[in-house]
Design a protein around this motif. Structure first.
Motif, mmCIF file in Angstrom:
data_model
loop_
_atom_site.group_PDB
_atom_site.id
_atom_site.type_symbol
_atom_site.label_atom_id
_atom_site.label_comp_id
_atom_site.label_asym_id
_atom_site.label_seq_id
_atom_site.Cartn_x
_atom_site.Cartn_y
_atom_site.Cartn_z
ATOM 1 N N VAL A 17 -0.387 50.555 -7.165
ATOM 2 C CA VAL A 17 -0.369 51.561 -6.106
ATOM 3 C C VAL A 17 0.729 51.204 -5.110
ATOM 4 N N PRO A 18 1.707 52.079 -4.921
ATOM 5 C CA PRO A 18 2.807 51.763 -3.995
ATOM 6 C C PRO A 18 2.329 51.709 -2.544
ATOM 7 N N ALA A 19 3.050 50.958 -1.736
ATOM 8 C CA ALA A 19 2.691 50.825 -0.322
ATOM 9 C C ALA A 19 2.751 52.161 0.406
ATOM 10 N N THR A 53 -6.724 64.113 -8.701
ATOM 11 C CA THR A 53 -6.799 62.680 -8.441
ATOM 12 C C THR A 53 -5.409 62.064 -8.478
ATOM 13 N N LYS A 54 -5.275 60.917 -7.825
ATOM 14 C CA LYS A 54 -4.052 60.130 -7.903
ATOM 15 C C LYS A 54 -4.413 58.675 -7.653
ATOM 16 N N TYR A 55 -3.844 57.796 -8.463
ATOM 17 C CA TYR A 55 -4.179 56.370 -8.407
ATOM 18 C C TYR A 55 -5.690 56.167 -8.451
ATOM 19 N N ASP A 56 -6.328 56.927 -9.335
ATOM 20 C CA ASP A 56 -7.769 56.831 -9.606
ATOM 21 C C ASP A 56 -8.647 57.283 -8.441
ATOM 22 N N GLN A 57 -8.054 57.861 -7.405
ATOM 23 C CA GLN A 57 -8.829 58.349 -6.268
ATOM 24 C C GLN A 57 -8.910 59.878 -6.308
ATOM 25 N N VAL A 58 -10.063 60.408 -5.958
ATOM 26 C CA VAL A 58 -10.179 61.858 -5.832
ATOM 27 C C VAL A 58 -9.477 62.274 -4.544
#
Length: 378
Positions: A17-19, A53-58
């Motif tokens: 996950v980028p900063a 979703t993105k980076y496994d987050q809804v």
């Protein structure tokens, strides 16, 4: 027959996950997605549910419009929809599970499992990748089934094929031609190998292990206590059941955007099959004519504007339109279910371009490209 979730397969496939991806940026992105689908709902007539979703987050989930236009029954993200051809990726998974357990091989012929099947040389792999050359049962059954008021089953279609031998389009493995026939045959093979109904196999080995509690097959429709969206025509009239609804494998699944998120996340683990088994589902199978996209096992494969390769599938069946896209690079997914096929999802290209924009070409990149070009000329 075989174990379900194995404890040594729980490890997730991780993504960096980028900063720049912060809680604030995620919230802003969620508001933007909401704005897009609010616009599509108000201006283009979109009626359905969405989860992104993105980076496994809804990042966002929402519902727009009605489950039933006559009752004015509002949709929620727990409303189930007929998945249409998005069902195919689940059928492919059932085959992959059986293959991994040594119960079948992709290069086995259909006749090894269904002796009455009248076409030689058609393999399971051909069915998975739409390279069988078989005619589409949704068309030839219209001509051959005597009573459209009577539901037709997978076995009924098999009997029609054995008796009438509908003409094939071409020899196996010479062309890609999308056909629902291959996936109803795959479901029938699952039944022959597992010695259980396709619906029971899916419940026992996929839906229940993944806790997809609002996911079921068409045959379970009458027993459902949860909310189920009614399919509609473009004019918002209720669609009634069709005699072909009872053929499974190519369609026939119902699910919610929230359950499909569980499915998406499970594919980053080895709960169902090993990682190397799943990877083959995302490989192309069209060496002679790839064009803009390819096809794996129940998944279409294409590059988006950002240059990322995504896997996706869409569906359209008797009052429902569906869409599920996954980008393994950033573990993002876009899941859309609609019960009003009015063309509002024709704007998905613009949605994809927003979510996966082309990278801006900087001056430094231009200079680098020009330097490479000059070096090549020298």
């Amino acid at each position: 027959m075989f174990n379900n979730i194995l404890t040594d397969r729980e490890e997730r496939q991780q993504v960096e996950v980028p900063a720049s991806f912060t809680a604030a940026s995620a919230q802003k992105l969620g508001h933007q997605v909401d704005s897009i689908f609010t616009y599509l709902h108000k201006r283009r007539g979109f009626n359905g549910t969405v989860l992104y979703t993105k980076y496994d987050q809804v990042i966002y989930k929402g519902a727009y419009g009605y489950a039933d236009f006559y009752r004015k029954d509002s949709l929620t993200t727990q409303t189930a929809f007929q998945l249409a051809s998005v069902s195919k990726q689940f059928t492919a998974m059932a085959i992959m599970m059986l293959k991994e357990q040594g119960e079948l091989d992709y290069d086995d012929t259909v006749q090894q499992y269904i002796p009455s099947f009248p076409y030689k040389g058609v393999t399971i792999r051909h069915l998975l990748t739409h390279r069988s050359g078989l005619p589409n049962y949704t068309y030839f059954s219209d001509e051959l089934w005597p009573d459209r008021k009577k539901s037709i089953t997978n076995d009924d279609v098999l009997n029609l094929m054995a008796e009438h031998k509908p003409r094939v389009f071409y020899k196996p493995d010479t062309h890609f031609n999308y056909s629902n026939t291959g996936y109803f045959l795959l479901a029938s093979i699952v039944e022959k190998v597992s010695e259980m109904s396709f619906a029971a196999f899916m419940h026992q080995h996929i839906f229940e292990p993944l806790q997809m509690t609002n996911t079921f097959m068409f045959h379970d429709l009458e027993s459902q206590t949860g909310k189920v969206a009614t399919g509609h025509t473009r004019a918002r009239q209720k669609r009634t059941s069709d005699y072909q609804d009872t053929v499974l494998g190519d369609k026939g699944m119902f699910s919610t955007v929230e359950d499909l998120y569980k499915w998406d996340q499970a594919l980053y683990t080895q709960k169902l099959v090993r990682r190397e088994t799943l990877e083959e589902a995302f490989r192309g199978s069209r060496p002679e004519e790839k064009k803009d996209e390819d096809y794996g096992f129940g998944w279409r494969i294409k590059a988006v504007d950002s240059g990322d390769t995504v896997v996706y599938h869409a569906g359209l069946w008797h009052g429902y339109t569906t869409y599920l896209l996954r980008n393994p690079k950033d573990h993002s997914a876009l899941i859309i279910l609609s019960n009003l096929p009015n063309g509002s999802l024709q704007h998905l290209k613009e949605v994809r371009s927003f979510l996966y924009p082309a990278q801006p070409v900087t001056i430094a990149n231009n200079e680098k490209k020009q330097g490479k070009a000059a070096g090549a000329k020298m």
